[in-house]
Design a protein around this motif. Sequence first.
Motif, short mmCIF file in Angstrom:
data_model
loop_
_atom_site.label_atom_id
_atom_site.label_comp_id
_atom_site.label_asym_id
_atom_site.label_seq_id
_atom_site.Cartn_x
_atom_site.Cartn_y
_atom_site.Cartn_z
N LEU A 1 -0.76 6.09 -6.98
CA LEU A 1 -1.87 5.36 -7.63
C LEU A 1 -2.86 4.87 -6.72
O LEU A 1 -3.60 4.02 -6.99
CB LEU A 1 -1.02 3.89 -8.01
N PHE A 2 -3.04 5.51 -5.65
CA PHE A 2 -4.05 5.45 -4.74
C PHE A 2 -5.40 5.33 -5.47
O PHE A 2 -6.40 4.42 -5.01
CB PHE A 2 -3.94 6.15 -3.78
N HIS A 3 -5.79 6.10 -6.29
CA HIS A 3 -7.02 6.12 -7.10
C HIS A 3 -7.31 4.72 -7.87
O HIS A 3 -8.44 4.47 -7.84
CB HIS A 3 -6.90 7.25 -8.02
N LEU A 4 -6.45 4.11 -7.97
CA LEU A 4 -6.54 2.51 -8.61
C LEU A 4 -7.12 1.81 -7.77
O LEU A 4 -8.05 1.02 -7.70
CB LEU A 4 -5.22 1.95 -9.14
N PHE A 5 -6.56 1.79 -6.41
CA PHE A 5 -7.03 1.08 -5.31
C PHE A 5 -8.37 1.53 -4.96
O PHE A 5 -9.35 0.62 -4.57
CB PHE A 5 -6.07 1.14 -4.22
N ILE B 1 -13.83 5.40 4.84
CA ILE B 1 -12.58 4.17 4.99
C ILE B 1 -11.58 4.21 4.35
O ILE B 1 -10.44 4.56 4.49
CB ILE B 1 -13.21 2.80 5.03
N LEU B 2 -11.76 4.78 2.89
CA LEU B 2 -10.72 5.07 2.07
C LEU B 2 -10.12 6.22 2.50
O LEU B 2 -8.63 6.38 2.37
CB LEU B 2 -11.37 5.28 0.50
N GLY B 3 -10.70 7.23 2.88
CA GLY B 3 -9.78 8.43 3.56
C GLY B 3 -9.02 8.26 4.87
O GLY B 3 -7.80 8.54 4.86
N TRP B 4 -9.64 7.34 5.71
CA TRP B 4 -8.87 6.95 6.73
C TRP B 4 -7.57 6.10 6.12
O TRP B 4 -6.60 6.57 6.83
CB TRP B 4 -9.63 5.97 7.41
N MET C 1 0.72 -1.21 -0.10
CA MET C 1 0.00 -0.01 0.01
C MET C 1 0.85 1.20 -0.02
O MET C 1 0.39 2.10 -0.64
CB MET C 1 -0.82 0.16 1.19
N MET C 2 2.03 1.24 0.73
CA MET C 2 2.83 2.44 0.77
C MET C 2 3.52 2.62 -0.75
O MET C 2 3.41 3.91 -1.18
CB MET C 2 3.91 2.11 1.53
N LEU C 3 3.93 1.66 -1.46
CA LEU C 3 4.36 1.75 -2.85
C LEU C 3 3.36 2.40 -3.65
O LEU C 3 3.31 3.18 -4.47
CB LEU C 3 4.70 0.41 -3.21
N ILE C 4 1.79 1.91 -3.53
CA ILE C 4 0.64 2.38 -4.32
C ILE C 4 0.38 3.90 -4.05
O ILE C 4 0.40 4.68 -4.90
CB ILE C 4 -0.39 1.67 -3.95
N TYR D 1 -11.63 -0.86 -4.99
CA TYR D 1 -12.40 -0.93 -3.42
C TYR D 1 -14.04 -0.63 -3.70
O TYR D 1 -14.89 -1.19 -3.12
CB TYR D 1 -11.96 -0.08 -2.45
N LEU D 2 -14.17 0.56 -4.35
CA LEU D 2 -15.69 0.89 -4.54
C LEU D 2 -16.36 -0.26 -5.46
O LEU D 2 -17.58 -0.37 -5.31
CB LEU D 2 -15.48 2.23 -4.95
#
Length: 72
Positions: free
Chosen positions: A10-14, A43-46, A2-5, A18-19
């Motif tokens: 690339l968090f938007h891809l996760f 949760i995503l913001g957290w 997750m840190m690499l993402i 997720y959604l």
Amino acid sequence: MMMLIQMRGLFHLFKESYLTLWGPSETMDNMTAYTVVFVANGILGWIEEWLKRGMCESAETMSTLLSMHGML
């Protein structure tokens, strides 16, 4: 991982994945869909903020914090 993402921007891809799994569906009534997307984005913001701050707390601690504040 997750840190690499997060580091690669690339968090938007996760978030999209997720959604797709946990977000609202077309079969839900409006109020349910609004509630589901509200919770999912919270949760995503957290998670995103936790990553930005270097994941100082363990995943278990984060889960406990969510539970203590009625968010799980």
